[in-house]
Motif scaffolding. Structure first.
Motif, short mmCIF file in Angstrom:
data_model
loop_
_atom_site.label_atom_id
_atom_site.label_comp_id
_atom_site.label_asym_id
_atom_site.label_seq_id
_atom_site.Cartn_x
_atom_site.Cartn_y
_atom_site.Cartn_z
N ARG A 164 0.85 -1.19 0.00
CA ARG A 164 0.00 0.00 0.00
C ARG A 164 0.89 1.23 0.00
N ASP A 165 0.36 2.31 -0.57
CA ASP A 165 1.07 3.60 -0.57
C ASP A 165 2.46 3.47 -1.19
N ALA A 166 2.58 2.58 -2.16
CA ALA A 166 3.87 2.37 -2.83
C ALA A 166 4.08 3.44 -3.90
N ALA A 167 5.34 3.59 -4.31
CA ALA A 167 5.70 4.48 -5.41
C ALA A 167 6.53 3.69 -6.42
N GLU A 168 6.21 3.85 -7.71
CA GLU A 168 6.93 3.14 -8.76
C GLU A 168 7.05 4.05 -9.99
N THR A 169 8.14 3.90 -10.72
CA THR A 169 8.32 4.60 -11.99
C THR A 169 8.08 3.61 -13.12
N ILE A 178 0.10 3.74 -4.58
CA ILE A 178 -0.20 2.51 -5.32
C ILE A 178 -0.58 1.39 -4.36
N ILE A 179 -1.64 0.67 -4.71
CA ILE A 179 -1.97 -0.60 -4.06
C ILE A 179 -1.55 -1.71 -5.00
N LYS A 180 -0.78 -2.68 -4.46
CA LYS A 180 -0.38 -3.85 -5.24
C LYS A 180 -1.14 -5.07 -4.73
N TYR A 202 -2.55 -0.74 -8.82
CA TYR A 202 -3.55 0.31 -9.03
C TYR A 202 -3.06 1.59 -8.36
N ALA A 203 -3.04 2.70 -9.10
CA ALA A 203 -2.65 4.00 -8.55
C ALA A 203 -3.90 4.81 -8.22
N ILE A 209 -2.09 0.40 -13.48
CA ILE A 209 -0.85 0.87 -14.09
C ILE A 209 0.07 -0.28 -14.47
N ARG A 210 -0.17 -1.46 -13.94
CA ARG A 210 0.65 -2.62 -14.31
C ARG A 210 -0.13 -3.90 -14.08
N GLU A 211 0.05 -4.86 -15.00
CA GLU A 211 -0.57 -6.17 -14.89
C GLU A 211 0.44 -7.23 -15.31
N SER A 212 0.52 -8.31 -14.55
CA SER A 212 1.31 -9.47 -14.93
C SER A 212 0.44 -10.70 -14.73
N GLN A 213 0.40 -11.57 -15.75
CA GLN A 213 -0.52 -12.69 -15.69
C GLN A 213 0.12 -13.94 -16.28
N THR A 214 -0.02 -15.07 -15.58
CA THR A 214 0.44 -16.35 -16.10
C THR A 214 -0.71 -17.34 -16.08
N ILE A 215 -0.71 -18.24 -17.06
CA ILE A 215 -1.76 -19.25 -17.17
C ILE A 215 -1.12 -20.62 -17.07
N ASP A 216 -1.56 -21.40 -16.09
CA ASP A 216 -1.05 -22.76 -15.87
C ASP A 216 0.47 -22.80 -15.81
N GLY A 217 1.06 -21.81 -15.13
CA GLY A 217 2.49 -21.80 -14.91
C GLY A 217 3.32 -21.40 -16.11
N GLY A 218 2.71 -20.87 -17.15
CA GLY A 218 3.45 -20.46 -18.35
C GLY A 218 4.19 -19.15 -18.15
N LEU A 219 4.71 -18.61 -19.24
CA LEU A 219 5.43 -17.35 -19.18
C LEU A 219 4.47 -16.20 -18.86
#
Length: 231
Positions: A164-169, A178-180, A202-203, A209-219
């Motif tokens: 919570r209350d994070a900062a990222e560039t 930012i909430i992660k 989420y800012a 502002i950023r999303e990372s997603q993997t399906i069944d352990g893939g890249l």
């Protein structure tokens, strides 16, 4: 077997729609008190995201009413859904919900219908390491070769606040407040399991502002915010 494979793919497509029900009845939940606006919702709000050098836009294009609440229809240029299933978002108190529309399709002689479902993707009043979870059982009917029936579907989700209350560039722009989160979704259709692990940032007063997603352990598939328009 062809029927079952197609049904598994259908759930998969629904979850790759975006920053990824008859649903559990959210009217019985305590919605909490919001700590800010981490996904501003208004028609024509848009977020342009970099996906490995390709710009993809998420945009709120209109509204609909479900259960007396206003939902915003969302389109995502990065979506892989090929069935025309609509996606909606709404916020109640501190909880942000994502909802799919009904699915009705015929492919390779298989008729499939599945009722809409929704789940909470963020609770902005939770503290670091606090979690939310639940189980959905959307109704899925099929007919094929003169036979018809209902397949058991279970969708388990587990979310967690990691910062919570994070900062990222990101892409040369510094964001604060930012909430992660992480969100794990496991769908089980007649014994076939798909697992999607996601991380979302989420800012406050900006949105995703950023999303990372993997399906069944893939890249992982990663998208980061370039520009946004709020109304």
């Amino acid at each position: 077997m062809k029927k079952i494979s197609l049904l598994k793919a259908t759930i998969l497509f629904l979850w790759v729609l975006s920053f990824s029900s008859c649903s559990n009845d959210s009217s019985s939940e305590s919605f909490g008190t919001s700590t800010g606006n981490y996904w501003p919702m208004a028609v024509n709000n848009a977020w342009n995201l970099d996906a490995d050098g390709v710009t993809q836009q998420i945009k709120l294009i209109g509204t609909a009413t479900f259960g007396g609440s206003t939902y915003y229809e969302l389109i995502d240029e990065g979506a892989t859904d090929t069935y025309g299933v609509k996606t909606y978002m709404t916020k109640k108190g501190a909880i942000y919900y994502q909802k799919t529309g009904d699915l009705n399709t015929i492919e390779n002689g298989v008729t499939i219908s599945m009722k809409s479902y929704e789940m909470p993707i963020l609770k902005d009043d939770l503290q670091v390491n606090e979690t939310w979870s639940g189980t959905l059982n959307p109704k899925l009917n099929y007919s094929y070769g003169g036979t018809s029936g209902t397949l058991p579907v279970t969708i388990n989700y587990n979310g967690k606040i990691t910062a919570r209350d994070a900062a990222e560039t990101i892409n040369g722009v510094t964001y604060t407040n930012i909430i992660k989160t992480t969100l794990k979704v496991e769908s089980n259709i007649n014994g076939q399991i798909t697992v999607i692990d996601s991380e979302y940032w989420y800012a406050k007063d900006i949105g995703p502002i950023r999303e990372s997603q993997t399906i069944d352990g893939g890249l992982p598939v990663i998208r980061t915010l370039l520009t946004y328009t709020l109304n």
